[in-house]
Design a protein around this motif. Structure first.
Motif, PDB file in Angstrom:
ATOM      1  N   PHE A 137       7.073  12.737  -5.397  1.00 54.83           N
ATOM      2  CA  PHE A 137       7.601  11.932  -4.696  1.00 54.83           C
ATOM      3  C   PHE A 137       8.635  11.330  -5.372  1.00 54.83           C
ATOM      4  O   PHE A 137       9.266  10.497  -4.734  1.00 54.83           O
ATOM      5  CB  PHE A 137       6.424  10.845  -4.259  1.00 54.83           C
ATOM      6  CG  PHE A 137       5.371  11.177  -3.393  1.00 54.83           C
ATOM      7  CD1 PHE A 137       5.611  11.836  -2.105  1.00 54.83           C
ATOM      8  CD2 PHE A 137       3.991  11.414  -3.844  1.00 54.83           C
ATOM      9  CE1 PHE A 137       4.532  12.126  -1.296  1.00 54.83           C
ATOM     10  CE2 PHE A 137       3.018  11.677  -3.187  1.00 54.83           C
ATOM     11  CZ  PHE A 137       3.376  12.069  -1.708  1.00 54.83           C
ATOM     12  N   SER A 188      10.832   7.938   0.198  1.00 56.05           N
ATOM     13  CA  SER A 188      10.138   8.586  -0.821  1.00 56.05           C
ATOM     14  C   SER A 188       9.336   7.204  -1.804  1.00 56.05           C
ATOM     15  O   SER A 188       8.362   7.328  -2.206  1.00 56.05           O
ATOM     16  CB  SER A 188      10.721   9.395  -1.773  1.00 56.05           C
ATOM     17  OG  SER A 188      11.808   8.586  -2.149  1.00 56.05           O
ATOM     18  N   ARG A 194       1.292   6.390  -4.610  1.00 50.78           N
ATOM     19  CA  ARG A 194       0.491   7.519  -5.178  1.00 50.78           C
ATOM     20  C   ARG A 194       0.809   7.534  -6.764  1.00 50.78           C
ATOM     21  O   ARG A 194      -0.047   7.712  -7.486  1.00 50.78           O
ATOM     22  CB  ARG A 194       1.146   8.709  -4.201  1.00 50.78           C
ATOM     23  CG  ARG A 194       0.896   8.600  -2.949  1.00 50.78           C
ATOM     24  CD  ARG A 194      -0.628   8.924  -2.632  1.00 50.78           C
ATOM     25  NE  ARG A 194      -1.063   9.196  -1.321  1.00 50.78           N
ATOM     26  CZ  ARG A 194      -0.946  10.058  -0.773  1.00 50.78           C
ATOM     27  NH1 ARG A 194      -0.821  11.093  -1.358  1.00 50.78           N
ATOM     28  NH2 ARG A 194      -1.389   9.960   0.631  1.00 50.78           N
ATOM     29  N   LEU A 200       5.804   5.936  -1.141  1.00 49.48           N
ATOM     30  CA  LEU A 200       4.907   6.984  -1.527  1.00 49.48           C
ATOM     31  C   LEU A 200       4.617   6.948  -3.101  1.00 49.48           C
ATOM     32  O   LEU A 200       3.650   7.216  -3.733  1.00 49.48           O
ATOM     33  CB  LEU A 200       5.161   8.341  -1.103  1.00 49.48           C
ATOM     34  CG  LEU A 200       5.209   8.360   0.616  1.00 49.48           C
ATOM     35  CD1 LEU A 200       5.940   9.493   1.029  1.00 49.48           C
ATOM     36  CD2 LEU A 200       3.639   8.218   0.888  1.00 49.48           C
ATOM     37  N   PHE A 201       5.986   7.065  -3.823  1.00 45.27           N
ATOM     38  CA  PHE A 201       5.824   7.280  -5.434  1.00 45.27           C
ATOM     39  C   PHE A 201       5.310   5.885  -6.063  1.00 45.27           C
ATOM     40  O   PHE A 201       4.660   5.725  -7.062  1.00 45.27           O
ATOM     41  CB  PHE A 201       7.070   7.669  -5.867  1.00 45.27           C
ATOM     42  CG  PHE A 201       8.183   6.783  -6.089  1.00 45.27           C
ATOM     43  CD1 PHE A 201       8.441   5.799  -6.985  1.00 45.27           C
ATOM     44  CD2 PHE A 201       9.489   7.180  -5.578  1.00 45.27           C
ATOM     45  CE1 PHE A 201       9.456   5.323  -7.294  1.00 45.27           C
ATOM     46  CE2 PHE A 201      10.377   6.529  -5.634  1.00 45.27           C
ATOM     47  CZ  PHE A 201      10.660   5.537  -6.394  1.00 45.27           C
ATOM     48  N   PRO A 217       3.176  15.522   4.225  1.00 43.52           N
ATOM     49  CA  PRO A 217       4.570  14.972   4.104  1.00 43.52           C
ATOM     50  C   PRO A 217       5.577  15.519   4.978  1.00 43.52           C
ATOM     51  O   PRO A 217       6.452  15.155   5.523  1.00 43.52           O
ATOM     52  CB  PRO A 217       4.512  14.829   2.586  1.00 43.52           C
ATOM     53  CG  PRO A 217       3.416  14.851   2.014  1.00 43.52           C
ATOM     54  CD  PRO A 217       2.471  15.904   2.966  1.00 43.52           C
ATOM     55  N   ALA A 241       9.041  16.188  -1.495  1.00 38.11           N
ATOM     56  CA  ALA A 241       8.030  15.533  -2.067  1.00 38.11           C
ATOM     57  C   ALA A 241       6.746  16.358  -1.761  1.00 38.11           C
ATOM     58  O   ALA A 241       5.914  16.465  -2.690  1.00 38.11           O
ATOM     59  CB  ALA A 241       7.738  14.207  -1.254  1.00 38.11           C
TER      60      ALA A 241
END
Length: 395
Positions: free
Chosen positions: A358, A227, A234, A230-231, A38, A353
């Protein structure tokens, strides 16, 4: 298309669609597609954004010197085609970095060039620049309602390469529209005393102050945008399609907000409305940090749409108001301020991150937006109150 307003609306919106198929998926492309750390997202963003700032300021400066704006916008749109194809053919991080450094700056220059054309069209026809900029920016949000969902759905079903090629096709369609339908905008009258000057007047100090404020606010937004995919994928384990849905819902809220922002600003003032938008943004970032439920995330997009709709609906007009003699440079300066915010926000997001998760970058978004609101309050207190009729004279 007999109306130039319609041509500009479509040109602005479809150009935004071409970018909407690239920009929202880049962090996901680097991490999930090319399997880089990242933190390297920041390396890519810093280098490419720095090149873009230098290039776009030069290319829009050519407009103020008399170079054809129509030819420049076609030239920059070719950059989108080249960048999209380059990303599709990339095999590793270094390939992406080369495309980002050499081709993406040309592509990104299309935005300030189009903004300059829009402002010149408003000035030459007597239209309200605030209202026209808001209307034109609503075309961007209209296409961002469908752009990110299409991008993430395309990535989820067909892969990154197909998505990038789709962006190139859209850019080619815009080139055809501009070549066949767009008329060369009328340049502003030049003062006889300035005819022999090769350089346009420098940007006023107020514009530099405003540029810093815009940079901080867009840094907050870019940190979140980088972000969020990704959050969601993930941390929350959701499908790749969901980030696009959230971005599309935000854009849907932005459209009426931007159209109303022009009339709100006439009643309450542009700067107070901008500060109110920042309040909505800060509430949004707090809410997103403290929830892990998709339904709540969806509901919070109302606050994000209110923030970003006011921010982008009024931002470019505020900057242009303080540089009426150099609209091209002011438009590029605004775009580059936003780009610098994107560079810093995305870079910081990648580092934060990598070490803190994230969701942690949302704290940075909150802090940057608070600083931007504080800066806007100081600007209004120190500048606007000292020169109360400035904006009215040039608005």
């Amino acid at each position: 298309m007999k109306s130039q307003t319609t041509v500009l609306f479509c040109t602005n919106g479809l150009t935004a669609l071409a970018f909407a198929l690239i920009l929202p998926v880049m962090s996901l492309y680097l991490v999930n597609g090319l399997h880089v750390e990242p933190g390297l997202i920041g390396v890519y963003t810093v280098i490419t954004s720095g090149m873009t700032v230098l290039f776009s300021q030069k290319i829009t400066g050519l407009i103020d010197k008399g170079v054809s704006a129509k030819r420049l916008v076609i030239f920059s749109l070719l950059g989108i085609v080249g960048a999209s194809a380059g990303f599709a053919l990339s095999k590793n991080f270094w390939h992406v970095l080369i495309v980002g450094c050499l081709i993406m700056p040309l592509a990104s220059s299309s935005i300030p060039v189009i903004l300059t054309i829009i402002r010149r069209y408003a000035d030459s026809t007597g239209k309200s620049s605030t209202k026209l900029n808001s209307q034109m920016r609503s075309s961007v949000s209209l296409l961002w309602v469908v752009g990110p969902p299409i991008a993430f759905f395309s990535v989820d079903r067909l892969g990154f390469r197909s998505n990038f090629y789709l962006s190139a096709v859209v850019a080619l369609a815009v080139i055809g529209l501009v070549a066949l339908q767009l008329k060369e905008p009328k340049a502003p009258d030049i003062d006889p005393l300035d005819k022999d000057k090769k350089l346009a007047p420098p940007l006023p100090r107020e514009v530099w102050f405003l540029g810093a404020i815009m940079m901080l606010a867009n840094m907050a937004n870019s940190t979140y945008v980088g972000s969020m995919p990704l959050f969601l994928t993930r941390n929350m384990g959701l499908s790749t399609a969901y980030p696009g849905i959230l971005l599309g819902m935000t854009a849907a809220v932005e459209i009426p907000v931007m159209l109303l922002a022009a009339s709100w600003s006439q009643r309450y003032g542009k700067l107070p409305m901008m500060r109110l938008g920042y309040v909505f943004g800060m509430l949004f970032y707090v809410g997103m940090y403290f929830t892990d439920h998709l339904a709540v995330c969806i509901a919070l997009q109302l606050l994000n749409g209110l923030f970003f709709g006011i921010f982008v609906g009024l931002g470019v007009t505020i900057v242009q108001d303080y540089a009426p003699k150099t609209i091209g440079k002011a438009s590029a300066f605004y775009t580059n301020s936003m780009l610098l915010g994107t560079m810093l926000g995305t870079s910081a997001m990648g580092v934060i991150a990598q070490y803190f998760g994230f969701k942690a970058p949302l704290f940075l978004s909150l802090f940057m937006l608070f600083l931007s609101m504080l800066g806007l309050w100081l600007f209004e207190k120190k500048v606007e109150h000292r020169r109360p009729t400035f904006a009215e004279r040039h608005g």
